[in-house]
Design a protein around this motif. Structure first.
Motif, mmCIF file in Angstrom:
data_model
loop_
_atom_site.group_PDB
_atom_site.id
_atom_site.type_symbol
_atom_site.label_atom_id
_atom_site.label_comp_id
_atom_site.label_asym_id
_atom_site.label_seq_id
_atom_site.Cartn_x
_atom_site.Cartn_y
_atom_site.Cartn_z
ATOM 1 N N VAL A 46 19.088 18.258 -13.046
ATOM 2 C CA VAL A 46 17.672 18.133 -13.384
ATOM 3 C C VAL A 46 16.876 19.045 -12.477
ATOM 4 N N LEU A 47 16.103 19.932 -13.074
ATOM 5 C CA LEU A 47 15.203 20.807 -12.331
ATOM 6 C C LEU A 47 13.803 20.216 -12.398
ATOM 7 N N ILE A 48 13.249 19.919 -11.229
ATOM 8 C CA ILE A 48 11.995 19.176 -11.135
ATOM 9 C C ILE A 48 10.917 20.093 -10.574
ATOM 10 N N PRO A 49 9.857 20.345 -11.350
ATOM 11 C CA PRO A 49 8.780 21.217 -10.862
ATOM 12 C C PRO A 49 7.762 20.445 -10.037
ATOM 13 N N ARG A 50 6.846 21.163 -9.405
ATOM 14 C CA ARG A 50 5.727 20.496 -8.740
ATOM 15 C C ARG A 50 4.764 19.910 -9.760
ATOM 16 N N ALA A 51 4.666 20.536 -10.936
ATOM 17 C CA ALA A 51 3.717 20.102 -11.958
ATOM 18 C C ALA A 51 4.010 18.672 -12.413
ATOM 19 N N VAL A 52 2.941 17.951 -12.745
ATOM 20 C CA VAL A 52 3.034 16.588 -13.260
ATOM 21 C C VAL A 52 2.436 16.561 -14.659
ATOM 22 N N ALA A 74 15.370 29.793 -8.700
ATOM 23 C CA ALA A 74 14.388 29.127 -9.572
ATOM 24 C C ALA A 74 12.955 29.329 -9.122
ATOM 25 N N GLU A 75 12.752 29.770 -7.898
ATOM 26 C CA GLU A 75 11.404 29.884 -7.355
ATOM 27 C C GLU A 75 10.541 30.817 -8.197
ATOM 28 N N GLY A 76 9.393 30.302 -8.638
ATOM 29 C CA GLY A 76 8.433 31.113 -9.371
ATOM 30 C C GLY A 76 8.619 31.153 -10.866
ATOM 31 N N ILE A 77 9.722 30.642 -11.375
ATOM 32 C CA ILE A 77 9.896 30.636 -12.830
ATOM 33 C C ILE A 77 8.829 29.737 -13.453
ATOM 34 N N GLY A 78 8.098 30.273 -14.401
ATOM 35 C CA GLY A 78 6.997 29.531 -15.003
ATOM 36 C C GLY A 78 5.831 29.335 -14.058
ATOM 37 N N GLY A 79 5.807 30.098 -12.961
ATOM 38 C CA GLY A 79 4.726 29.954 -11.993
ATOM 39 C C GLY A 79 4.817 28.689 -11.174
ATOM 40 N N ASP A 80 6.021 28.126 -11.037
ATOM 41 C CA ASP A 80 6.171 26.853 -10.347
ATOM 42 C C ASP A 80 7.287 26.937 -9.311
ATOM 43 N N SER A 81 7.369 25.911 -8.470
ATOM 44 C CA SER A 81 8.480 25.731 -7.546
ATOM 45 C C SER A 81 9.342 24.584 -8.054
ATOM 46 N N TRP A 82 10.663 24.686 -7.834
ATOM 47 C CA TRP A 82 11.581 23.745 -8.445
ATOM 48 C C TRP A 82 12.552 23.171 -7.413
ATOM 49 N N SER A 83 12.853 21.893 -7.558
ATOM 50 C CA SER A 83 13.967 21.284 -6.845
ATOM 51 C C SER A 83 15.008 20.867 -7.882
ATOM 52 N N CYS A 84 16.229 20.637 -7.442
ATOM 53 C CA CYS A 84 17.317 20.347 -8.373
ATOM 54 C C CYS A 84 18.109 19.140 -7.894
ATOM 55 N N VAL A 85 18.493 18.291 -8.833
ATOM 56 C CA VAL A 85 19.414 17.182 -8.558
ATOM 57 C C VAL A 85 20.614 17.350 -9.478
#
Length: 307
Positions: free
Chosen positions: A174-180, A283-294
């Motif tokens: 799961v790639l989790i962006p900062r966006a909500v 993944a950094e910057g894809i879609g203008g976002d930062s991502w974490s992964c589980v």
């Protein structure tokens, strides 16, 4: 009906709903969990402590979703309401399409099951029907209860589900962006009607996805195609749309996780493709976002209760 103990600890997993084409029906448990301790008190007060996700925003009174679920489950089995002390240690991200509300509801219902002298009155089917009254759809609650992957549906009796036998070697990331993105907003952009050929397309892909999960992982890329919801939601989750396009162009079966904006990848040997737990640099910057992964290998168990 009565309580046999006054304290339980509940552990419940995050979940991804839809899995692409299985809108409101297919779901899978993810390797992130919330832990909730519940005490039944002799006084009428409600005390809630929250650690982690939602610590700054969630209510600490009867309106909290766990309390509401406990009250509904108590009413369903005929147990009088008690005072409550709740300690919630939340790791499941909120507003990210990982079933945080379903986890809270299932945790509350499971707490009542654990407190009861006759826990069998709240079996998995009964828990699912109660949870679906809160959620409106069973695709997150079902894997939160059974674990693994599930198929769920509704009829005149309420919600039902069956677990799927997921083949060994199938993993998730799961790639989790900062966006909500609130689920209500994600659902608001969906049309009331869709073309017949799109509906037929999704029926075929959802059926194929069940086969792919049960032993044909080479079909996962085709099996995760969707025409019912992801395209319509792209405008309200541009970072997720960009990440899905990036991953699918590289042959990875990527979909929106639930209502988004997290992105789920289902496949094999995902770590070799850079899908490891942490903050992948690619993944950094894809879609203008930062991502974490589980990253999760193997089946994730459903809700558990310890007295």
């Amino acid at each position: 009906m009565r309580y046999a103990t006054d304290h339980v600890t509940v552990t419940v997993p995050a979940t991804a709903g839809n899995l692409g084409p299985g809108f409101d029906s297919l779901g899978m448990a993810m390797g992130v969990t919330d832990e909730v301790e519940v005490w039944a008190l002799g006084s009428p007060r409600v005390e809630i402590e929250i650690e982690g996700e939602g610590a700054e925003t969630l209510p600490r009174d009867e309106t909290h979703l766990i309390v509401r679920a406990i009250r509904a489950a108590s009413d369903a089995v005929g147990v009088p309401h008690t005072g409550l002390r709740i300690v919630a240690r939340n790791s499941i991200p909120h507003g990210k399409g990982l079933g945080s509300s379903a986890a809270a509801v299932v945790a509350g219902i499971a707490a009542v099951r654990g407190l009861l002298a006759e826990p069998e009155v709240l079996d998995n089917e009964a828990m699912l029907r109660l949870a679906t009254e809160f959620e409106g759809h069973p695709d997150n609650a079902a894997p939160a209860i059974w674990g693994g992957a599930t198929v769920a549906w509704l009829d005149h009796e309420g919600a039902h589900a069956v677990p799927l036998d997921v083949a060994q070697g199938i993993e998730t990331a799961v790639l989790i962006p900062r966006a909500v993105l609130p689920t209500k907003e994600a659902r608001a952009v969906l049309p009331e009607k869709v073309p017949h050929h799109d509906a037929a397309f999704n029926v075929g892909r959802a059926a194929l996805l069940v086969a792919a999960l049960s032993g044909h992982p080479e079909r996962l890329w085709a099996a995760t195609e969707d025409r019912l919801h992801q395209g319509y939601r792209a405008s309200v989750m541009p970072s997720a749309a960009a990440m899905i396009e990036y991953l699918r162009e590289r042959g990875l079966p990527a979909v929106v996780s639930g209502a988004g904006p997290s992105v789920l990848v289902i496949g094999t040997a995902l770590a070799a493709g850079g899908l490891v737990t942490g903050t992948p640099g690619w993944a950094e910057g894809i879609g203008g976002d930062s991502w974490s992964c589980v990253h999760t290998a193997g089946s994730v168990p459903g809700v558990s209760v310890a007295r």
